[in-house]
Structures are given as structure tokens and as C-alpha cells.
Design an enzyme around this catalytic site. Structure first.
Site, PDB file in Angstrom:
ATOM      1  N   ASN A 268       4.746  28.440  19.868  1.00  0.00           N
ATOM      2  CA  ASN A 268       4.844  29.333  18.704  1.00  0.00           C
ATOM      3  C   ASN A 268       5.603  30.630  18.983  1.00  0.00           C
ATOM      4  OD1 ASN A 268       2.987  30.696  20.255  1.00  0.00           O
ATOM      5  ND2 ASN A 268       1.306  30.570  18.771  1.00  0.00           N
TER       6      ASN A 268
ATOM      7  N   ASP B 183       5.138  33.187  21.128  1.00  0.00           N
ATOM      8  CA  ASP B 183       4.475  34.467  21.423  1.00  0.00           C
ATOM      9  C   ASP B 183       4.500  34.815  22.908  1.00  0.00           C
ATOM     10  OD1 ASP B 183       2.648  32.682  22.460  1.00  0.00           O
ATOM     11  OD2 ASP B 183       0.935  33.394  21.288  1.00  0.00           O
TER      12      ASP B 183
ATOM     13  N   ASP C 224     -15.667  25.050  38.004  1.00  0.00           N
ATOM     14  CA  ASP C 224     -15.279  26.259  38.725  1.00  0.00           C
ATOM     15  C   ASP C 224     -16.449  26.749  39.567  1.00  0.00           C
ATOM     16  OD1 ASP C 224     -13.265  28.466  39.022  1.00  0.00           O
ATOM     17  OD2 ASP C 224     -14.890  29.653  38.153  1.00  0.00           O
TER      18      ASP C 224
ATOM     19  N   GLU D  55     -15.312  22.596  42.546  1.00  0.00           N
ATOM     20  CA  GLU D  55     -14.630  23.498  43.477  1.00  0.00           C
ATOM     21  C   GLU D  55     -15.682  24.085  44.421  1.00  0.00           C
ATOM     22  OE1 GLU D  55     -11.852  27.520  43.303  1.00  0.00           O
ATOM     23  OE2 GLU D  55     -13.562  27.308  41.938  1.00  0.00           O
TER      24      GLU D  55
ATOM     25  N   ASP E 208       5.157  27.109  25.476  1.00  0.00           N
ATOM     26  CA  ASP E 208       4.815  27.969  24.348  1.00  0.00           C
ATOM     27  C   ASP E 208       5.418  27.371  23.073  1.00  0.00           C
ATOM     28  OD1 ASP E 208       4.428  30.000  22.520  1.00  0.00           O
ATOM     29  OD2 ASP E 208       5.966  31.316  23.371  1.00  0.00           O
TER      30      ASP E 208
ATOM     31  N   ASP F 241       0.307  27.202  25.043  1.00  0.00           N
ATOM     32  CA  ASP F 241      -0.794  26.896  24.131  1.00  0.00           C
ATOM     33  C   ASP F 241      -1.060  25.396  24.089  1.00  0.00           C
ATOM     34  OD1 ASP F 241       1.331  25.950  22.369  1.00  0.00           O
ATOM     35  OD2 ASP F 241       1.627  28.051  21.820  1.00  0.00           O
TER      36      ASP F 241
END
Length: 543
Positions: free
Chosen positions: A27, A29, A204, A273, A25, A33
Site C-alpha cells: 500500500n 506506506d 518466542d 526458541e 509493501d 504488510d
């Protein structure tokens, strides 16, 4: 543009899966990211992998954490911006890392503008972009298809007075691949990312794209036959044979169209997958001929226990079925229990030796290995209390199935003396960082030559110097002892034997001939054609 160089890098190249929410992370929060990933790319490159696989970062309401896409061409603000993605690709390529990204083509979010238009009436331009069907005369769903996430695969829409199909959450409506406009739109969206320089896609649920146009009922599962894959046995989904709701013949035609798009960008790849009632046969069909998927993986190794006979038999089946197809191997990912908790932990013995034998085994198989973030640290499945669960699958199936949060907890970069393992400066990460994970942090292992993380680095460095391991053929060996999995990798006259003891007890076994060890990481001793392996030991040698 995609990274230049060997266009067949994907054959035997090693991928490192990054789950963006949980990597780093940047930033504060509480959520990982894209800038956070960019900051940590040097760590990934130092490990010695060939590329990364990024789980979804697209615009999404996040009801299934990005696997419910609301815009196929943008980054969710939670993760950053398109410029952040472009910077990530540029930095990765500068480090020699390929970038593959998830593509969720079988379904979108119900927040996607396509679906909002589709559900508005029965005669709008996108009215048949999703799978709609009238109720039966008694108002019940069109057929007996089930959602993997529980209940019927159909949800009634009061505006259209019809049901729409959803293989997963009801907020994930299935796209209608019988509509050529839908196929073309998705192909265009794939090419959008190719033009931005991505080197490939993890697809996916690649066998879920097309459904039976006649909407025929699935037959019940027949006890004694292979239980349908893709869901825990407690899930009613496993009580059907999924012969009509997925893995349809028309799927192959779409995969050929997709491959044609990829072929315009040399050096790009796809890994599908596969979860079907006969995944090995489907994987072979989907990767054969060089005109569909480049490679694929099934959930066999992700679900199976570490039993020599079971794994050996599965590998024999894979290589017999696959023909000219190419497999991808994963023993952990964001959907399944971490391998450190699943493979052999209950058997005891030297835990450090066990955690070294596992990557030695699956990275030496013929195919493309995929390492899930934190696997190189030896992270076990986290225990997440019910009140802290985020995964809708786990919340629905609790308590028999606790969902996927236990394998998705944040990456521990620092020891326990740094809050949340250094993943975030927020007081509240999106999932907790277990104390025992912080004890296995990157900081505690990266400079320790005896650490598991250093073992992974050394193993991958050794592997790069052995072409027979990367792209050579494989010959499975038969062993009377249920402790042993063995095979030979070969290119020309070079033959490397690979033997693994998948039990905590020492064992001696006979090799096909006299051997000399060719790997300094070996934990076994050899005399002529006899190799003595300690519990969880392994051996690489020339024969």
C-alpha cells in the site's frame, strides 16, 4: 482448518521465515504488510519450501516491532486486517504451504488492556496477571535480575508503588505464569489462531514463561564456564547465571498444556526458541517424550563462527543430548547477523561456493531447516547508520553492538534501477534498502539457472527425493582435518554421506567406504573412498 496431509510434515519440512515489515509493501506506506506477503506467496512456493513462519503481525505499539503484543487476537492496522490474514492462509494452503505464526506468550505490551488494569491497583481482577513485587526497604528493585535490553529487569510503577518485571524492554511486562487464569487465557488465544487455520507456532523465548516465585537473586557468571546465551558478550546480562529468572521446572507443565491444545488439531506443530545457560539440555528436555514442544532451536548456529571442530562438536552434543527430541536449524533470522556475513566471509576464497555450501550443510542435518527471507539471495548484513537505526536494542547498546536492523532491511525484489529495490513505492521505507542488496534482487536471480536462488530451489528439490535426508537418522563422522564436517544420513539400507569443506582451501579426505555421488549439485570429485573437495566444496554420495 490446518492444511490436511502428512501430520508429521514438520519432521524435516523446510520453513521460510517472513519478517512482515520487510517482505513487501502493498500500500505504499514504507512498511511490509499481509497483503504484500499474499502477493508474493507464489515466489515462496516456487522455492520448494513446505511452509512459512510469520514474525508477529498482532496489534502493537511497535516499540519492539510486534514482539510487544497489545491484542493477541487481532492484526495491527499497519499490517492489514483479520480478513487479510484469512486470505493469506487460504492462498498459502492452496499453494501447499503450511502457515506457522509467532506467539509471544512470555510478556505483553504495557499498552495491553490486561496490564493497564493490572497496574491500576493491587486488588483488581488482574492485579496478579503480571510479575509484581515490593521494593527492598531501601527502595531498590526486589532482586538482581537484569533485562536483556539493558539495566534492571524491574521498573517501578508509581500507582501500585511496586516494581514489575520485564525481561526485555520496560514496555514489555512479563506475564505471571504462576496464575492459572493467565495460562488459560493464553491457551485460549493460541486456539483462536488454530481455529483460523494456522498450522503451527514459533514460540518466542519459550523457556522464559515461568520465573522463580521466591524471586531469588541470580548468581554471577563463573569465568571459564559457558557464557550465558541470548545476548552479546558486551551486555551485562551475560555476567549472571540465569538460574532463577527463566527455565523453571514449572515451565514444562505449561508446555504440556499447550501441546494438549495443539493435539486437538492434527498436523499442527510448535517450534520453541530456547536461550538458556545450557540450551542443548533445555532443548532436549522441552522436546522429549512427545508431550511438550514438537521441536526447538537454540542460538548455537546463529551465534557460532564457521569452524569445523566447533560446529562438529556442537552437532555431536545436540544429537547425543536430544534423544527422541527433534531440532530445528536456523543460521540466520531477524535477531542475528546474516549468515552470509558471519560464516566464513573473513576467510576469503570463492564467495559463491561458500554461499552454496552453507545451505547444503544445514538443510541436510537431521531436523527441520528454516530459511530466513533473503538468505536464498545471498544478502549480507546491511550497514545501517546510527541516525537511521530503529531497533531499541541497538540504540541502547551502540556502538559495540549495533542491533538487529542490519538483518531486517527490506527484501529487494528488483534491481537498483527501481527505487528501494521494488519493496515499496514510498519515498521512505522503514529501513533503507542497500544498493548491494538491490544488485542481488529476486528479479536478477529467479530466471538465472546459475544463480544462488536457483541453487536453493534445486537443492530443496533434490532433498525431497531423499527420505533419508528428510527424516532419517544421523551418524556424525570424525575427521582429523579441521576443514571437514561430515555425517551419514540413513533410512533402512539407504545411506547417504554428506561431507563439507568449511574452508577456502582444497582438501582431500577419506570416506568410510567407496561412494558414488547422488547429487548433481556436488562440487567435489570422488575416486573410491577418496573425495577431493575444492574450497567451500561439498559432496553427497551413496555408500
Amino acid at each position: 482448518m490446518a492444511l490436511s496431509g502428512d501430520v508429521n510434515w514438520w519432521r524435516g519440512g523446510v520453513l521460510y521465515q517472513v519478517y512482515p515489515r520487510s517482505f513487501f509493501d502493498s500500500n505504499g506506506d514504507g512498511i511490509g504488510d499481509l497483503p504484500g506477503i499474499s502477493q508474493k506467496l507464489d515466489y515462496i512456493a516456487d522455492l520448494g519450501v513446505d511452509g512459512i513462519w510469520l514474525s508477529p503481525f498482532f496489534t502493537s505499539p511497535m516499540k519492539d516491532f510486534g514482539y510487544d503484543v497489545a491484542n493477541y487476537r487481532d492484526v495491527d492496522p499497519m499490517f492489514g486486517t483479520l480478513e487479510d490474514f484469512d486470505h493469506l492462509v487460504e492462498k498459502a494452503h492452496g499453494l501447499g504451504l503450511r502457515v506457522t505464526i509467532d506467539q509471544v506468550l512470555s510478556h505483553s505490551s504495557d499498552a495491553h488492556p490486561w496490564f493497564r488494569e493490572s497496574r491500576s491497583s493491587t486488588d483488581n481482577p488482574k492485579s496478579d496477571w503480571y510479575v509484581w513485587a515490593d521494593p527492598k526497604p531501601d527502595g531498590t528493585p526486589p532482586n538482581n535480575w537484569l533485562s536483556i535490553f539493558g539495566g534492571s529487569a524491574w521498573k517501578f510503577d508509581t500507582t501500585r508503588q511496586q516494581y514489575y518485571m520485564h525481561n526485555f524492554l520496560s514496555s514489555q511486562p512479563d506475564l505471571n505464569f504462576h496464575n492459572p487464569d493467565v495460562q488459560q487465557q493464553l491457551l485460549d488465544d493460541v486456539e483462536f489462531w488454530l481455529r483460523r487455520g494456522v498450522d503451527g507456532f514459533r514460540l518466542d523465548t519459550a523457556n522464559f514463561y515461568v520465573h522463580d516465585k521466591q524471586l531469588r537473586d541470580n548468581p554471577p557468571w563463573i569465568p571459564g564456564t559457558h557464557r550465558p546465551e541470548g545476548a552479546p558478550k558486551q551486555n551485562p546480562y551475560t555476567r549472571q547465571m540465569h538460574v532463577h529468572d527463566k527455565t523453571q521446572p514449572e515451565n514444562l507443565a505449561f508446555l504440556k498444556k499447550l501441546r494438549a491444545v495443539l493435539d486437538k488439531y492434527p498436523g499442527t506443530t510448535t517450534v520453541g526458541e530456547i536461550g538458556s545457560d545450557n540450551s542443548l539440555a533445555t532443548m532436549a528436555e522441552y522436546t522429549a517424550g512427545g508431550d511438550k514442544l514438537h521441536m526447538a532451536y537454540t542460538i548455537n548456529l546463529l551465534e557460532s563462527p564457521l569452524e569445523a571442530g566447533l560446529v562438529r562438536g556442537m552437532l555431536i552434543d545436540v544429537f547425543r543430548e536430544l534423544g527422541d527430541g527433534w531440532p530445528c536449524w536456523a543460521v540466520s533470522n531477524h535477531d542475528f547477523m546474516r549468515v552470509a556475513s558471519r560464516w566464513g566471509k573473513d576467510k576469503g576464497g570463492d564467495n559463491d561456493a561458500r554461499l552454496r555450501m552453507i545451505p547444503a550443510l544445514y538443510t541436510s542435518l537431521r531436523g527441520t531447516p528454516c530459511i530466513y527471507q533473503g538468505e536464498e539471495l545471498g544478502l549480507e548484513e546491511a550497514i545501517v547508520p546510527y541516525e537511521q537505526l530503529q531497533d531499541p536494542y541497538g540504540i541502547e547498546m551502540w556502538p559495540e553492538f549495533k542491533g538487529r536492523d542490519g538483518c531486517r532491511t527490506p527484501m529487494p525484489w528488483h534491481n537498483a534501477n527501481v527505487a528501494h529495490g521494488g519493496f515499496t513505492t514510498s519515498d521512505q521505507p522503514w529501513l533503507p534498502v542497500p544498493q548491494d542488496h538491490s544488485a542481488l534482487s529476486v528479479a536478477s536471480q529467479i530466471d538465472d539457472p546459475t544463480s544462488l536462488r536457483s541453487f536453493y530451489k534445486n537443492l530443496l528439490a533434490w532433498r525431497k527425493n531423499h527420505p533419508e535426508i528428510i527424516q532419517g537418522d544421523i551418524e556424525m563422522l570424525e575427521h582429523g582435518d579441521d576443514a571437514i564436517i561430515g555425517f551419514v544420513r540413513m533410512t533402512g539400507i539407504v545411506r547417504t554421506i554428506c561431507v563439507f569443506n568449511v574452508t577456502p582451501d582444497a582438501v582431500t579426505t577419506t570416506l568410510p567406504g567407496p561412494s558414488a555421488g547422488n547429487c548433481s549439485l556436488n562440487t567435489a570429485s570422488v575416486a573410491g573412498d577418496q573425495v577431493s573437495l575444492p574450497g567451500w566444496g561439498f559432496y553427497f554420495g551413496t555408500i
